[in-house]
Structures are given as C-alpha cells and as structure tokens.
Write a protein that holds these residues in place. Structure first.
Motif, PDB file in Angstrom:
ATOM      1  N   ARG A 431     -22.454  34.903  -5.792  1.00 55.95           N
ATOM      2  CA  ARG A 431     -21.812  33.654  -6.143  1.00 55.95           C
ATOM      3  C   ARG A 431     -22.698  32.862  -7.114  1.00 55.95           C
ATOM      4  N   VAL A 432     -22.060  32.069  -7.953  1.00 48.97           N
ATOM      5  CA  VAL A 432     -22.767  31.319  -8.990  1.00 48.97           C
ATOM      6  C   VAL A 432     -23.686  30.278  -8.347  1.00 48.97           C
ATOM      7  N   PRO A 433     -25.012  30.311  -8.656  1.00 47.23           N
ATOM      8  CA  PRO A 433     -25.920  29.299  -8.094  1.00 47.23           C
ATOM      9  C   PRO A 433     -25.686  27.932  -8.739  1.00 47.23           C
ATOM     10  N   LEU A 434     -25.948  26.907  -7.960  1.00 45.28           N
ATOM     11  CA  LEU A 434     -25.739  25.530  -8.396  1.00 45.28           C
ATOM     12  C   LEU A 434     -27.032  24.740  -8.195  1.00 45.28           C
ATOM     13  N   ALA A 435     -27.528  24.136  -9.279  1.00 48.93           N
ATOM     14  CA  ALA A 435     -28.753  23.331  -9.221  1.00 48.93           C
ATOM     15  C   ALA A 435     -28.426  21.885  -9.572  1.00 48.93           C
ATOM     16  N   GLN A 436     -28.994  20.967  -8.796  1.00 54.30           N
ATOM     17  CA  GLN A 436     -28.797  19.546  -9.054  1.00 54.30           C
ATOM     18  C   GLN A 436     -30.073  18.806  -8.682  1.00 54.30           C
ATOM     19  N   ALA A 437     -30.488  17.880  -9.546  1.00 59.00           N
ATOM     20  CA  ALA A 437     -31.640  17.028  -9.257  1.00 59.00           C
ATOM     21  C   ALA A 437     -31.164  15.786  -8.506  1.00 59.00           C
ATOM     22  N   PHE A 438     -31.900  15.430  -7.440  1.00 55.80           N
ATOM     23  CA  PHE A 438     -31.611  14.237  -6.641  1.00 55.80           C
ATOM     24  C   PHE A 438     -32.837  13.323  -6.643  1.00 55.80           C
ATOM     25  N   VAL A 439     -32.579  12.033  -6.611  1.00 54.57           N
ATOM     26  CA  VAL A 439     -33.646  11.040  -6.527  1.00 54.57           C
ATOM     27  C   VAL A 439     -33.377  10.168  -5.303  1.00 54.57           C
ATOM     28  N   SER A 440     -34.415   9.982  -4.499  1.00 54.97           N
ATOM     29  CA  SER A 440     -34.286   9.122  -3.326  1.00 54.97           C
ATOM     30  C   SER A 440     -34.158   7.673  -3.755  1.00 54.97           C
ATOM     31  N   LYS A 441     -33.295   6.915  -3.093  1.00 59.82           N
ATOM     32  CA  LYS A 441     -33.153   5.491  -3.413  1.00 59.82           C
ATOM     33  C   LYS A 441     -34.354   4.679  -2.952  1.00 59.82           C
ATOM     34  N   ALA A 442     -35.227   5.341  -2.158  1.00 63.94           N
ATOM     35  CA  ALA A 442     -36.470   4.684  -1.767  1.00 63.94           C
ATOM     36  C   ALA A 442     -37.551   4.863  -2.824  1.00 63.94           C
ATOM     37  N   GLY A 443     -37.264   5.661  -3.843  1.00 60.38           N
ATOM     38  CA  GLY A 443     -38.228   5.883  -4.908  1.00 60.38           C
ATOM     39  C   GLY A 443     -38.758   7.298  -4.909  1.00 60.38           C
ATOM     40  N   GLY A 444     -39.542   7.620  -5.929  1.00 62.17           N
ATOM     41  CA  GLY A 444     -40.144   8.942  -6.022  1.00 62.17           C
ATOM     42  C   GLY A 444     -39.492   9.783  -7.093  1.00 62.17           C
ATOM     43  N   PRO A 445     -40.042  10.969  -7.324  1.00 60.32           N
ATOM     44  CA  PRO A 445     -39.531  11.851  -8.372  1.00 60.32           C
ATOM     45  C   PRO A 445     -38.272  12.575  -7.931  1.00 60.32           C
ATOM     46  N   ALA A 446     -37.755  13.397  -8.819  1.00 57.25           N
ATOM     47  CA  ALA A 446     -36.543  14.153  -8.524  1.00 57.25           C
ATOM     48  C   ALA A 446     -36.866  15.387  -7.709  1.00 57.25           C
ATOM     49  N   LEU A 447     -35.959  15.705  -6.803  1.00 60.73           N
ATOM     50  CA  LEU A 447     -35.991  16.958  -6.055  1.00 60.73           C
ATOM     51  C   LEU A 447     -34.829  17.811  -6.555  1.00 60.73           C
ATOM     52  N   VAL A 448     -35.151  19.018  -7.043  1.00 56.10           N
ATOM     53  CA  VAL A 448     -34.116  19.918  -7.531  1.00 56.10           C
ATOM     54  C   VAL A 448     -33.703  20.837  -6.381  1.00 56.10           C
ATOM     55  N   VAL A 449     -32.440  20.749  -5.995  1.00 53.21           N
ATOM     56  CA  VAL A 449     -31.899  21.589  -4.928  1.00 53.21           C
ATOM     57  C   VAL A 449     -31.018  22.660  -5.570  1.00 53.21           C
ATOM     58  N   VAL A 450     -31.302  23.924  -5.232  1.00 52.85           N
ATOM     59  CA  VAL A 450     -30.580  25.043  -5.819  1.00 52.85           C
ATOM     60  C   VAL A 450     -29.851  25.787  -4.695  1.00 52.85           C
ATOM     61  N   ALA A 451     -28.531  25.670  -4.649  1.00 50.56           N
ATOM     62  CA  ALA A 451     -27.721  26.316  -3.609  1.00 50.56           C
ATOM     63  C   ALA A 451     -27.348  27.727  -4.062  1.00 50.56           C
ATOM     64  N   ASN A 452     -27.461  28.691  -3.125  1.00 50.92           N
ATOM     65  CA  ASN A 452     -27.263  30.098  -3.470  1.00 50.92           C
ATOM     66  C   ASN A 452     -26.449  30.822  -2.412  1.00 50.92           C
ATOM     67  N   HIS A 453     -25.796  31.898  -2.857  1.00 49.51           N
ATOM     68  CA  HIS A 453     -25.128  32.820  -1.936  1.00 49.51           C
ATOM     69  C   HIS A 453     -25.064  34.181  -2.624  1.00 49.51           C
ATOM     70  N   PHE A 454     -26.006  35.060  -2.298  1.00 49.77           N
ATOM     71  CA  PHE A 454     -26.080  36.373  -2.917  1.00 49.77           C
ATOM     72  C   PHE A 454     -24.997  37.296  -2.352  1.00 49.77           C
ATOM     73  N   LYS A 455     -24.796  38.416  -3.046  1.00 52.06           N
ATOM     74  CA  LYS A 455     -23.800  39.424  -2.645  1.00 52.06           C
ATOM     75  C   LYS A 455     -24.084  39.909  -1.236  1.00 52.06           C
ATOM     76  N   SER A 456     -23.006  40.098  -0.456  1.00 52.68           N
ATOM     77  CA  SER A 456     -23.149  40.521   0.931  1.00 52.68           C
ATOM     78  C   SER A 456     -23.535  41.995   1.020  1.00 52.68           C
ATOM     79  N   LYS A 457     -23.826  42.447   2.245  1.00 52.49           N
ATOM     80  CA  LYS A 457     -24.219  43.832   2.489  1.00 52.49           C
ATOM     81  C   LYS A 457     -23.021  44.759   2.684  1.00 52.49           C
ATOM     82  N   GLY A 458     -21.828  44.203   2.746  1.00 54.63           N
ATOM     83  CA  GLY A 458     -20.641  45.001   2.988  1.00 54.63           C
ATOM     84  C   GLY A 458     -19.961  45.452   1.706  1.00 54.63           C
ATOM     85  N   GLY A 459     -18.749  45.988   1.847  1.00 57.71           N
ATOM     86  CA  GLY A 459     -18.008  46.475   0.694  1.00 57.71           C
ATOM     87  C   GLY A 459     -18.627  47.701   0.066  1.00 57.71           C
TER      88      GLY A 459
END
Length: 618
Positions: A431-459
């Motif tokens: 599945r297509v990975p999705l990356a997004q930078a988030f910033v806490s409203k309390a301050g600080g730098p960005a955290l990049v979260v990369v969501a993934n779902h690789f091909k399954s073991k079946g099929g």
C-alpha cells in the motif's frame, strides 16, 4: 504413577462398589494355541505393545491377533470416534504404546461388552486406519470379544512434552503441568483447542532469521511443545454444550492456562491430540487495561481489519471486505472508536481503511465523525488526495485498502502538505506510504509520521521467483524492495520540512527478524520497542504463535525523545467470537481487529528548543 480411581474410570456407574479384575497383561498361549499370531482361530494373547511396535506403523498390520486389557475410554455413538481404547499393563518396553484403538459399530454384537472399565479379551485384525494426515492410526477390528469383569489401569502422568508422542498413542494420559492456550480457532467447529507446554509459542521469524539453524530450532521446539486438546467427537460444528468442554472455554483468551487435562493420547488429522473425557480446569487470562506511556506526545498505530462503510449513507452492504451489514458496520465502528479513545493518542496511523477517497461519505471521514461523536470535535484526518484521486473518488494506490493518519487538532497541527510514494511495488502490491509532518501546539519541531502497510504474506498463487515462500511467507522480495525504496524516499525529505525527527510506523507484514526489518535497521532506523526495553512484545497471533507484524522504527535523532512504548493486547488474544461479527461479541474495544494497537510516548518538552536545522543532525 497413581492408579486411576474407579470413580474416574466409571463416572457413569452407580450402585454398589464394583469388583476389580486383574490388570490385563502378557499371557501365555491358551491350551490348544499354536503359540504365534496368525490367521487361525486359536491365537496367542499378545501384549498390546507387541502389536503397536516401536514405529508409527504396526509390524502386524493385516494379521489376526489377540490382546487383553481394560477399556479406558468409550468414543462410540453418533458423535464419537467410532470405537474404544483398550490398554494393558505393559510389555516392559518404554518405546511401545500399551494401548490400541478398537473399532466398534453400534450394531456390533460385542458393543455392550466394550464399555468403559470392562476387562476384556479381543481377537481381531490389525489395520492402519486413515484418520486424515500422513500417519495412520493403528487399529484393531474385532472378530471376537470376551469380557472377564471390570478393571482399571495406571494413568501416565506427563509434566513435560515427550520427545516422541508415538510411544503413548492410545494410552490414558494426564498432563500434570499447566498448559497455555495458544489458539481457539478450531474450538467451535472441531471441538479442539491448541495448547502448549512451558508458555507461549513464538513465531520463529520474530526471534531468528528465517532459514537459519536458530529459526529451525525454534520451529522444532514449537512442534515439540504443542498439543491439541480435543473432545472425542467426530464431525464439525457440534454444540460444545454437549461436549466435555466447560461452558467458559469459548471465551478464553490466548495465554490463558488449562490444568488437569486428562484423556486418551490420539493421532488424527495429522496431529497428536489428547481426547479429553474429563473436564479440565480453566484459568482465564484477564483483559488488560489500556496502556499508559510516559511523555506528552502520544502516537498510536492500529490495523483496523478492513473498515468499509458501504456507500457511506447506510447502504451498499455487503461490502468488498469487512462488515456484511449495516448492523455489523455500526458494531465494528463502535469497537474501533472505543479502542482509539482508550489509547488517547495525539496522532494515530491507521491501516486497512477502505480506499474510497476523502469526501464526506468516505470511510476515514465516517471514522473521524464517530470519534468526534457526530458533534464536531477535535479529531481531524490528513487528506492525501491528489487530482487523480479526486476524479476517481479513490485514495492513493490501486488496492481496495489504504493507510491513513488522524490526529487531535487541539493538540497538534499539520505542517505542510502530506507526501505519498507511488512507484515500484507501492500501489499494485504494497500500500502507498503516507508521510505527514506534525507540530505540537505546545511548541517544538516537526515530527514526521510515516504510515505504512507492506504486502501481506498470502496470495501465493501469483507469487514468482523471490516472492515464493522461502520461510518468511510469500512476497518477501516485494516487502524487501518496499523497505529499501521507503528508506531512500525518506532520505530525500519528502515532506520538505527539514526535520529528521521521523517515525516509520504500521503493518510491515514482516516479523522482527525478517529481511524487510533488517533493511531498515541497517539504514539506521531503530526499533522503538527495543529502545524502550519492552520485553517480548507481540501484537499478532497466527496458528497459535505470537509475534509482531506491526512495528515502530525511529530515526536516530528521535530516539532521545522516546519515553515509552506499549502494545495493548485488546485484540490478538481475544477469540474471534468476541468481534463485531462473532456469536458472542462484547461491548467496548475487545477484538476490534486481529492486530493489537501500538502506543508510543515522546517527551516533546525537551524538543521545544530544537530547530529544524539542528533536528536534522544526529
């Protein structure tokens, strides 16, 4: 070894005390016998061990023999196994079994003689009964039966699994050590439960590289420690209420314990099993509370097990995957919402969302609306749609499912546009990975979260060359390529925010010691659960073996901010019947998916003074 008391052997007997006969054992030839096993009418009485032999197949197959012993279990009748078990006092050879299965039909003239506790002589033909699987069951087909009274035999007590179960085939066995419930998958259909000696069974690839001696040793140890507990009945889908299983057996979680397992050691359908005829004692593993992790920024990851919402307007069921009716969908959604709320994350990476775009009728919009209680709350989702998906009404990639990111808008905000990777295996396979930078409203730098779902073991039918199963399931080469391309992509800073405080998180469909994870760790990504010193983490149970398919990998710069990691065992240990489509679905988060959710805690106070440029240096 203790003698089984008569009240155990004759549970259904009533009236005055029963007289005991001598234990069945070796006996010399009767008067007029030719002194050898054969096909004549006068046959020497042999110890059962001599008939069984010390191999899987009897050395006397096809011959007529005569044995003497006590009926230790009766599995006749409409729902039984079609016979009884006969055991004698032994032949002195520890390599041979002292018991044998005797085939009995309801209309056989000796049916009433072969009752449990009867001391009998049986003459019959030795056959290898096909019970499914490669190994057949040594069986005696009786031609003549004579009863001498009543008797009892010594039960064999086992504290540890033997090196060879064959030596106990057909014998009465009691397990005097606690057994761990590994899987209930066959309980309601077949009346069987997979258990293990000495605790859990681990996926070999969670702890050792597939194909190595270490992995083979774990697999061999698993095979030695596993055992099926069966209920002595044939056929599928028979009511458990009519069996030896206690009523609460169907609600047991994996990891629960069973004591007092007693019955006949049997070999059917390719596996050794203990055919219970005494109800065992059950100690259920309690449901754990949602985990707490230190830190003031919380990130969760959760495979939703196919959240499809039909047409988004209450219709369109059954769907391609997931719920089959509006009622099932409402229950599924309620369970998922209960899970996410209990974890209380600031950001959540989600897998197996319906790939139906980001409009108001989309699956991700419906989930966020439910999280907000339908009243407009703080939950938001990341819209990763590009022009093509706006025209098609689908999200990135060609798969029916996709990944997603949701977040609490009152705690964090997005920074910049999301980034997706649609090349190589991403789209048609992983599945297509999705990356997004988030910033806490309390301050600080960005955290990049990369969501993934690789091909399954079946099929596996479509897998070719390196994607064929090499010990890590099918499509391993595709997952390895996915990991390498993902690492290369992230090195290019796809979100363009300049921070390398990043986390790769989601369902990698690979266990911890498999190659896709090694590719990423060799590129410098760190296992969050190892960094947090979490002992024996797992979030998935397959065929009774536990391991991790979902992972959280941190960039080196992010590791200093990690404060904790946890798995909430709210799903993988739960029986399937507790899910939204199950016969005994329960309220709340339990069995909202087949994967357990992950939760990470970060100290973002210490990150407030980190600039984007300093965050990129390790």
């Amino acid at each position: 070894m203790p003698v089984v008391p008569l009240r155990s052997i004759f549970r259904s007997a009533a009236g005055p005390a029963l007289l005991l006969a001598l234990l069945a054992g070796c006996e010399g030839p009767r008067s007029g016998s030719d002194g050898a096993a054969g096909n004549g009418t006068n046959v020497a009485v042999l110890p059962i061990g001599a008939v069984q032999g010390d191999r899987a197949r009897s050395p006397m197959t096809g011959q007529t023999v005569q044995v003497k012993g006590v009926v230790t279990a009766d599995f006749t009748g409409d729902s039984g196994l079609g016979g009884v078990y006969l055991q004698d006092a032994g032949d002195g050879n520890p390599a041979t079994s002292d018991a044998i299965f005797v085939q009995v039909g309801d209309d056989d003239p000796w049916r009433n003689q072969l009752r449990r506790g009867a001391h009998v002589s049986v003459r019959g033909r030795v056959v290898e009964l096909d019970t499914g699987g490669q190994v057949r069951l040594t069986t005696l087909v009786p031609e003549k039966v004579e009863q001498f009274g009543l008797g009892e035999v010594r039960v064999t007590e086992l504290r540890n699994p033997p090196q060879d179960w064959e030596r106990y085939e057909g014998m009465r066995v009691k397990i005097v050590a606690p057994l761990t419930v590994a899987s209930l998958d066959g309980l309601e259909r077949h009346g069987e439960m997979l258990v293990s000696f000495d605790g859990r069974l681990w996926q070999p690839a969670e702890r050792a590289t597939p194909g190595t001696d270490a992995a083979r040793a774990i697999a061999a140890d698993n095979a030695r420690r596993r055992l099926l507990l069966d209920d002595g009945r044939a056929g599928d889908n028979r009511p458990l209420a009519d069996s030896v299983w206690p009523e609460q057996a169907v609600t047991l979680r994996s990891g629960s314990t069973i004591t007092g397992a007693e019955g006949i050691l049997d070999h059917r359908h390719g596996a050794y099993r203990l055919q219970l005829d005494v109800p065992p004692a059950l100690a259920e593993q309690p449901r754990p509370r949602a985990p707490e992790v230190p830190g003031n920024l919380r990130l969760a990851a959760f495979n939703l097990e196919n959240l499809f919402n039909g047409d988004g307007q209450g219709g369109g069921f059954p769907t391609e995957r997931g719920a089959e009716s509006p009622e099932q969908y409402r229950l599924q959604l309620a369970k998922l919402v209960a899970t996410i709320r209990a974890l209380d994350p600031d950001i959540a990476a989600l897998m197996e969302l319906e790939n139906d775009g980001y409009g108001p009728d989309s699956s991700i919009a419906a989930l966020v609306d439910a999280l907000n209680g339908g009243r407009g709350g703080h939950w938001r989702f990341v819209d990763a749609c590009i022009e093509r998906c706006r025209r098609s009404g689908r999200g990135p990639g060609d798969d029916a499912i996709r990944v997603g990111l949701v977040y609490r808008g009152d705690r964090v905000r997005t920074e910049g546009r999301p980034a997706i990777l649609e090349e190589g295996p991403f789209g048609p396979l992983s599945r297509v990975p999705l990356a997004q930078a988030f910033v806490s409203k309390a301050g600080g730098p960005a955290l990049v979260v990369v969501a993934n779902h690789f091909k399954s073991k079946g099929g596996c039918a479509e897998a070719e060359r390196g994607d064929r199963d090499n010990g890590a399931g099918c499509w391993n080469a595709t997952r390895v390529e996915s990991a390498a391309r993902l690492a290369d992509w992230l090195q290019q800073d796809p979100t363009r925010n300049g921070s390398n405080l990043a986390v790769i998180i989601g369902d990698m469909n690979a266990y911890a010691a498999e190659e896709p994870l090694r590719v990423l760790t060799e590129r410098g990504w760190r296992d969050a659960f190892a960094m947090a010193r979490v002992e024996d983490p797992y979030n998935y149970v397959y065929a009774g073996e536990v391991g991790r398919l979902d992972h959280a990998l941190l960039s080196p710069a992010l590791t200093r901010h990690l404060r904790g990691a946890a798995v909430w065992h709210s799903n993988a240990d739960e029986p399937r019947r507790a899910g939204y489509a199950g016969a005994q679905r329960s309220d709340g988060p339990w069995r909202s998916s087949d994967h357990d959710p992950l939760l990470l805690g970060f100290d973002w106070d210490s990150a407030r003074g980190v600039t984007a440029s300093s965050a990129t240096s390790d």
